[in-house]
Write an enzyme that holds these catalytic residues in place. Structure first.
Site: not given
Length: 313
Positions: A196, A242-244
Site C-alpha cells: 500500500t 491508499l491502503h484499503d
C-alpha cells in the site's frame, strides 16, 4: 464470468471509503452482499455511520450495512483519529445518511450469509481489525470451510509498523482476532503496508479524481487532501497511500499484484512486538505456508482502474 460475491468488513476511514466506492462501482466484477462495520479507525457508531454515508455517496442505497463488534476480543480499543480525523471521514463535507443500519449484528449476518450461499462462493474482504471475522469463526466454526477466500488489508514485513515500531494498525488493534483468522486454514491473501505504501496518491493522481467532476471523485480528492498530511509528515512521501482500495483492486484485477505464498504468524504475547505479522518471506523456517503475502503492485495500473471506476458513480 459472474460477479464475485463478497462481504466487505470495514472501519471507515477515508481509504476504506475509497475501497467501498471502487467495489460498488464494479458490479460486473463484484457482488457486494453486504457491508459489516467494526470498531477500528474510529468507534463503531462512527464506522457504521460512515459505511452508510459511503453507500449513499455511491448511489447504492440498497446495500445492507450491519454494525458489528465495538471492541477487540481481548484488549481495549485503539483508534486512529490522529490519521482520519474525529469523524473518520474528515475532508469532504458529506451529509448525514438517510439510510439506516440493517437489523441484526454483523457477525450474525456473516454467519447466515456463509450458510445460505453455496460453499466457497463468498469472499470476505476485511479492511480493518479482524474482530467480526474471528468472532464469526468462533461462534460458528462450520462456516470456516464455506469461505472461498479472505483478501485483507493488514500487516507489514519490509515496512515494519505504522502504529508501533513493529505492528500495522489493523492487526495491532485486535491481534487475537488476527491469530484466529490466520490459523483458520482458509485461503488468505494479505495486502500489507509493503504494497500500500507503493500506491501513493500524488498530486496528479488526486487532480484526476477531482477532474472526474462527480460527487464520488470530488469527495475522494478531498479525503486525500485531508489525510495525506499525516503520511507526508511521517514518511516524507509524495502523497498518501491508499491502503484499503488495494483489496478491491486485487479482487478486480489480481494481475496488478505479485507476492509469495508463505507462512505468516501473528504475535499475541510480547508487549514489545504485539500485533506484528511475522512473515517468513525468505522461507527460513519450516512452518507451512498459510497466506499469499503480496509484495508489489503496478501503481499506474491501480490508479488507472480506480479513476476509471470512480468515474462511473
Amino acid at each position: 464470468m459472474s460477479a464475485r460475491k463478497i462481504i466487505i468488513d470495514t472501519d471507515p476511514g477515508q481509504d476504506d471509503a475509497v475501497a467501498i466506492l471502487l467495489a460498488l462501482a464494479s458490479p460486473e466484477d463484484l457482488d457486494v452482499l453486504g457491508i459489516t462495520a467494526v470498531a477500528g479507525n474510529v468507534p463503531l457508531d462512527l464506522t457504521s455511520k460512515n459505511a452508510l454515508i459511503v453507500c449513499e455517496l455511491a448511489g447504492k442505497v440498497d446495500v445492507p450495512v450491519y454494525a458489528g463488534c465495538d471492541r477487540p476480543m481481548a484488549r481495549e480499543l485503539v483508534t486512529a483519529e490522529h490519521v482520519h480525523g474525529k469523524s473518520g471521514l474528515d475532508g469532504p463535507n458529506l451529509p448525514d445518511p438517510e439510510m439506516t443500519l440493517s437489523d441484526g449484528h454483523a457477525v450474525d449476518f456473516i454467519i447466515e450469509t456463509l450458510r445460505k450461499e453455496d460453499p466457497r462462493t463468498v469472499t470476505l474482504c476485511p479492511l480493518g481489525p479482524l474482530t467480526n471475522i474471528a468472532t464469526a469463526f468462533q461462534r460458528a466454526p462450520d462456516v470456516i470451510e464455506r469461505v472461498q477466500q479472505i483478501v485483507l488489508m493488514g500487516g507489514a514485513y519490509f515496512e515494519v509498523g505504522n502504529i508501533t515500531p513493529t505492528a500495522e494498525f489493523n492487526i495491532y488493534v485486535d491481534p487475537q482476532a488476527a491469530d484466529i483468522v490466520f490459523k483458520s486454514g482458509i485461503d488468505i491473501v494479505v495486502i500489507p503496508l509493503d504494497v500500500t505504501h507503493k500506491a501513493l496518491v500524488t498530486q496528479p493522481r488526486n487532480d484526476a479524481f477531482r477532474a472526474l467532476g462527480n460527487a464520488a471523485g470530488i469527495a475522494v480528492a478531498e479525503m486525500t487532501d485531508f489525510f495525506e498530511r499525516f503520511d507526508k509528515e511521517k514518511y516524507g512521501s509524495t502523497g498518501a497511500p491508499l491502503h484499503d482500495p488495494c483489496v478491491t483492486a486485487y479482487l478486480i484485477k489480481p494481475e496488478l499484484f505479485s507476492g509469495r505464498h508463505i507462512n505468516v504468524e501473528i504475535e499475541t504475547q510480547s508487549p514489545l512486538t504485539m500485533g506484528m505479522t511475522v512473515a517468513d518471506w525468505w522461507g527460513v523456517t519450516d512452518r507451512p505456508p498459510n497466506a499469499t503475502f503480496i509484495g508489489d503492485v503496478d501503481s499506474d495500473g491501480f490508479f488507472a482502474l480506480l479513476t476509471d471506476r470512480l468515474g462511473r458513480l
